[in-house]
Design a protein around this motif. Structure first.
Motif, PDB file in Angstrom:
ATOM      1  N   PHE A  25       0.856  -1.181   0.000  1.00  0.00           N
ATOM      2  CA  PHE A  25       0.000   0.000   0.000  1.00  0.00           C
ATOM      3  C   PHE A  25       0.896   1.236   0.000  1.00  0.00           C
ATOM      4  N   LEU A  26       1.027   1.896  -1.157  1.00  0.00           N
ATOM      5  CA  LEU A  26       2.013   2.946  -1.334  1.00  0.00           C
ATOM      6  C   LEU A  26       1.735   4.179  -0.480  1.00  0.00           C
ATOM      7  N   GLU A  27       0.467   4.409  -0.139  1.00  0.00           N
ATOM      8  CA  GLU A  27       0.148   5.553   0.706  1.00  0.00           C
ATOM      9  C   GLU A  27       0.788   5.435   2.091  1.00  0.00           C
ATOM     10  N   ASN A  28       1.014   4.217   2.550  1.00  0.00           N
ATOM     11  CA  ASN A  28       1.716   4.007   3.815  1.00  0.00           C
ATOM     12  C   ASN A  28       3.222   3.848   3.632  1.00  0.00           C
TER      13      ASN A  28
ATOM     14  N   VAL B  10       2.049   9.671  11.694  1.00  0.00           N
ATOM     15  CA  VAL B  10       2.604   8.818  10.645  1.00  0.00           C
ATOM     16  C   VAL B  10       2.857   7.412  11.188  1.00  0.00           C
ATOM     17  N   SER B  11       3.465   7.330  12.359  1.00  0.00           N
ATOM     18  CA  SER B  11       3.754   6.032  12.971  1.00  0.00           C
ATOM     19  C   SER B  11       2.477   5.227  13.202  1.00  0.00           C
ATOM     20  N   GLU B  12       1.449   5.888  13.713  1.00  0.00           N
ATOM     21  CA  GLU B  12       0.182   5.198  13.968  1.00  0.00           C
ATOM     22  C   GLU B  12      -0.449   4.718  12.667  1.00  0.00           C
TER      23      GLU B  12
ATOM     24  N   GLY C 282       1.690   1.640  11.209  1.00  0.00           N
ATOM     25  CA  GLY C 282       1.499   0.415  11.967  1.00  0.00           C
ATOM     26  C   GLY C 282       2.535  -0.633  11.627  1.00  0.00           C
ATOM     27  N   ASP C 283       2.085  -1.856  11.319  1.00  0.00           N
ATOM     28  CA  ASP C 283       2.978  -2.967  11.007  1.00  0.00           C
ATOM     29  C   ASP C 283       3.287  -3.086   9.517  1.00  0.00           C
ATOM     30  N   ASN C 284       2.801  -2.156   8.715  1.00  0.00           N
ATOM     31  CA  ASN C 284       2.979  -2.248   7.263  1.00  0.00           C
ATOM     32  C   ASN C 284       4.394  -1.854   6.836  1.00  0.00           C
TER      33      ASN C 284
ATOM     34  N   GLY D 263      11.162 -10.192  -0.708  1.00  0.00           N
ATOM     35  CA  GLY D 263      10.744  -9.869  -2.067  1.00  0.00           C
ATOM     36  C   GLY D 263       9.789  -8.697  -2.146  1.00  0.00           C
ATOM     37  N   ILE D 264       9.818  -7.807  -1.155  1.00  0.00           N
ATOM     38  CA  ILE D 264       8.927  -6.647  -1.162  1.00  0.00           C
ATOM     39  C   ILE D 264       9.364  -5.623  -2.210  1.00  0.00           C
TER      40      ILE D 264
END
Length: 405
Positions: free
Chosen positions: A18-21, A40-42, A45-47, A83-84
């Motif tokens: 998800f590029l927005e994150n 931003v941190s919130e 998240g884990d993304n 592989g991200i």
């Protein structure tokens, strides 16, 4: 143009992310607004996110750089191993950034040769635009020593009055494969990037070469001077352990950045304002007024919780005025223990200036036509002299590149 001043690169982009994150603004923005980075941190998240690849300057004083560097390196290796990231080979990326007010800023992402770059004022094809604040380098250098990847928030300028390098790509958009297109977080506008390879990339290299024959320096760094200086320091350190052949091919010799034409109508060169904390407000304003040469060339607007003043200053150019001001600020803070912060955006300065024992300085902006002439003839501007647009218009981290073999 020397062959390797600005070149195509193997550029890494996230896939199925998800590029927005993923994409976050430059680490040196919102340095006095920790709440921005907490949002931003919130959100992240884990993304997977470039947020996990940087240390925001807002948190530098509270965080252990060694621990943060280890976490960044671990996160980058995870992105590589899982592989991200996938490679766009031997390419430029043509970027169209739609700003929050609707203007489109056009740029080109590629790699510079750090051997062609100087941040200390000597003659080179690529020059810093402003003085380097040395105590801002160690954290950046520490990270670069340890990590396998770089991402960039550096915006650089070419002086292309005839618009021969970047602008012709507007007419070729239909021929360029789309790599990404999405909305940037926190009112950052929109961005899309297209792959530039083959003969179209060759045309860019030719146009840059022709421009370099008429213009030296070819490139002046607008935003991200300190991050690029850290890359240069690291490269000069690393190359001592390399053979001549290794020095030619090692990926850390290059650094990813985006070039813009300074004459792009969407380029706005904004003043970087000052907020001075832990001061006797009246004493500071009186002493600054006494220090600055009185005249009608430039105005500095001072704001505090108790008074507002305007100082009219005489100076041959804005660089001289800024040097006069910065010299006073550095000496005053050294004597009194006050703290200087460098602020993008008048509203933020005015808000901070409402706090007790704080004075905000609103500074005049520089005309973009002054940039190349001043740097070429007078050397670098004083530290933190100007900014490319407002904070939310800065370059967001997005593209990556390997800096290890």
């Amino acid at each position: 143009m020397k062959k390797d001043v600005f070149t195509k690169a193997d550029i890494l982009l996230p896939k199925a992310v998800f590029l927005e994150n993923w994409s976050v603004v430059a680490c040196d923005q919102y340095s006095s607004q920790a709440d921005y980075w907490e949002r931003v941190s919130e959100r992240v998240g884990d993304n997977p996110s470039t947020y996990k690849m940087i240390i925001p300057e807002a948190f530098l004083a509270q965080r252990d750089v060694e621990i943060e560097t280890s976490n960044i390196s671990e996160e980058m290796n995870r992105y590589l191993n899982d592989g991200i990231l996938e490679t766009v080979e031997n390419a430029f990326i043509y970027v169209e950034r739609t700003l929050s007010e609707g203007q489109i800023r056009r740029g080109l992402v590629g790699a510079i040769d750090l051997e062609e770059y100087s941040f200390s004022g000597e003659d080179a094809s690529i020059l810093a635009s402003e003085g380097t604040v040395l105590d801002r380098l160690p954290a950046r250098i520490s990270v670069r020593r340890a990590v396998p990847l770089e991402s960039t928030h550096v915006l650089a300028f070419i002086n292309d009055v005839e618009k021969t390098v970047i602008e012709p790509l507007e007419e070729k958009v239909d021929l360029l494969p789309l790599l990404y297109e999405f909305e940037l977080m926190e009112d950052g506008g929109k961005i899309r990037g297209m792959c530039v390879q083959g003969s179209i990339a060759d045309d860019i290299i030719t146009a840059l070469s022709n421009l370099h024959e008429k213009m030296n320096p070819l490139i002046i760094i607008g935003d991200g001077n300190h991050s690029l200086a850290a890359a240069k320091v690291y490269w000069d350190e690393l190359k001592q352990s390399l053979s001549q052949e290794e020095r030619i091919t090692h990926p850390a010799r290059k650094a990813l950045l985006e070039i813009n034409n300074v004459y792009d109508s969407a380029i706005g060169i904004e003043a970087i304002h000052r907020a001075i904390f832990n001061v006797d407000e009246a004493d500071f304003i009186t002493k600054l007024s006494e220090h600055m040469t009185q005249g009608g060339d430039y105005e500095i607007h001072l704001h505090s919780s108790t008074q507002n003043e305007t100082i009219s200053v005489a100076a041959d150019c804005i660089g001289d005025m800024l040097a006069m001001l910065q010299g006073f600020l550095d000496e005053y803070s050294k004597k009194t223990g006050s703290h200087i912060d460098y602020i993008h955006g008048e509203e933020t300065v005015l808000q901070l200036a409402k706090e007790p024992r704080c004075v905000g300085l609103i500074l005049p902006a520089m005309e973009k036509s002054e940039l190349f002439g001043t740097v070429s003839t007078m050397g670098v501007f004083p530290k933190k002299s100007f900014s490319v647009g407002h904070a939310n218009e800065k370059r967001f981290y997005l593209e990556c590149r390997a800096i290890r073999n």
